[in-house]
Design a protein around this motif. Structure first.
Motif, PDB file in Angstrom:
ATOM      1  N   ASP A 126       0.808  -1.219   0.000  1.00 46.22           N
ATOM      2  CA  ASP A 126       0.000   0.000   0.000  1.00 46.22           C
ATOM      3  C   ASP A 126       0.846   1.276   0.000  1.00 46.22           C
ATOM      4  O   ASP A 126       0.312   2.373  -0.115  1.00 46.22           O
ATOM      5  CB  ASP A 126      -0.961   0.012   1.198  1.00 46.22           C
ATOM      6  N   GLU A 127       2.168   1.135   0.104  1.00 55.49           N
ATOM      7  CA  GLU A 127       3.041   2.309   0.068  1.00 55.49           C
ATOM      8  C   GLU A 127       3.708   2.422  -1.305  1.00 55.49           C
ATOM      9  O   GLU A 127       4.468   1.545  -1.725  1.00 55.49           O
ATOM     10  CB  GLU A 127       4.105   2.207   1.155  1.00 55.49           C
ATOM     11  N   THR A 128       3.415   3.529  -2.001  1.00 51.72           N
ATOM     12  CA  THR A 128       3.940   3.741  -3.345  1.00 51.72           C
ATOM     13  C   THR A 128       5.465   3.731  -3.376  1.00 51.72           C
ATOM     14  O   THR A 128       6.079   3.179  -4.293  1.00 51.72           O
ATOM     15  CB  THR A 128       3.427   5.077  -3.905  1.00 51.72           C
ATOM     16  N   ARG A 166       6.801   0.183  -3.205  1.00 49.80           N
ATOM     17  CA  ARG A 166       6.642  -0.498  -4.498  1.00 49.80           C
ATOM     18  C   ARG A 166       7.713  -0.045  -5.481  1.00 49.80           C
ATOM     19  O   ARG A 166       8.269  -0.848  -6.229  1.00 49.80           O
ATOM     20  CB  ARG A 166       5.245  -0.253  -5.076  1.00 49.80           C
ATOM     21  N   ALA A 167       8.006   1.261  -5.460  1.00 46.79           N
ATOM     22  CA  ALA A 167       9.032   1.783  -6.368  1.00 46.79           C
ATOM     23  C   ALA A 167      10.397   1.188  -6.034  1.00 46.79           C
ATOM     24  O   ALA A 167      11.173   0.832  -6.934  1.00 46.79           O
ATOM     25  CB  ALA A 167       9.080   3.306  -6.273  1.00 46.79           C
ATOM     26  N   GLU A 213       0.884  -4.388 -10.325  1.00 48.19           N
ATOM     27  CA  GLU A 213       1.102  -3.846  -8.985  1.00 48.19           C
ATOM     28  C   GLU A 213      -0.245  -3.519  -8.350  1.00 48.19           C
ATOM     29  O   GLU A 213      -1.160  -3.054  -9.030  1.00 48.19           O
ATOM     30  CB  GLU A 213       1.957  -2.575  -9.037  1.00 48.19           C
ATOM     31  N   GLY A 269      -2.294  -1.963  -4.630  1.00 44.14           N
ATOM     32  CA  GLY A 269      -2.149  -1.170  -3.426  1.00 44.14           C
ATOM     33  C   GLY A 269      -2.851  -1.748  -2.222  1.00 44.14           C
ATOM     34  O   GLY A 269      -2.779  -1.190  -1.125  1.00 44.14           O
TER      35      GLY A 269
END
Length: 218
Positions: free
Chosen positions: A9-11, A14-15, A32, A34
């Protein structure tokens, strides 16, 4: 190519994970999500080889998502990615059917190695998690080994041999080379072992192999 679905849930997380996996030429992130519910929905559409799930997510957490994925996509491996290393999370993740557990604070190479291992039908625990699991096995009551050995008595000698190699962390391909058989034969053995022991995944089988003393100490 190993096709991966990433759910966190954290962008920014994920990056970061995407950047780490992008250096591996044999790994591709195909979707991907969230949250856990979105992860399950996307997995049904993309049919990835590996689902990399954070534990704490909205709508459906990673543990619940892993349980659902095990039911609807049994051929997809699940690996948990989290900042939490508490014992209850480890136990819950393994019990939900996850084949791997990697900490976000770990070495980036662990993430790549873990994805490759579970994609090949193996199991992977980050060193921190592995130490916790082995410590619990080592500090258990003496009678625990006898109980574990009794459980393995229902297996044939060949199945116990395969179980020991699973406990040693070998993938199906590695076991096949060790036993001089085709990989399909190993997959059949592993599936039969899990069914006879009533286990959800090979991590549970690996723990039993340690408890029963089937895995030789290095």
């Amino acid at each position: 190519m190993i096709r991966v679905l990433l759910a966190d849930d954290e962008t920014m997380i994920r990056a970061g994970v995407r950047a780490i996996l992008s250096v591996a030429e044999d790994i591709e992130i195909v979707a991907e999500a969230g949250d856990g519910r979105e992860a399950v929905e996307l997995a049904l559409g993309h049919r990835p080889d590996v689902c990399l799930l954070d534990i704490r997510m909205p709508r459906l957490d990673g543990l619940q998502a892993a349980e659902e994925l095990r039911r609807v996509l049994p051929g997809t491996a699940v690996m948990m990615l989290t900042t939490f290393s508490e014992d209850e999370y480890i136990a819950s993740a393994l019990g939900s059917g996850a084949a791997g557990f990697v900490l976000k604070s770990g070495d980036p190479h662990e993430l790549i190695a873990g994805v490759r291992a579970v994609a090949e039908g193996g199991a992977y625990l980050s060193p921190t998690v592995a130490r916790r699991v082995i410590t619990h096995i080592g500090t258990g009551q003496l009678g625990k080994q006898a109980v574990a050995r009794a459980r393995t008595e229902i297996l044939t000698a060949r199945e116990r041999e395969v179980l020991a190699l699973v406990g040693a962390g070998l993938s199906n391909a590695d076991i096949a080379r060790r036993l001089h058989v085709v990989e399909g034969t190993v997959k059949a053995y592993v599936s039969q072992i899990l069914a006879r022991l009533d286990f959800k995944n090979r991590v549970q089988a690996a723990i039993l192999a340690y408890e029963a003393g089937l895995v030789p100490e290095e």
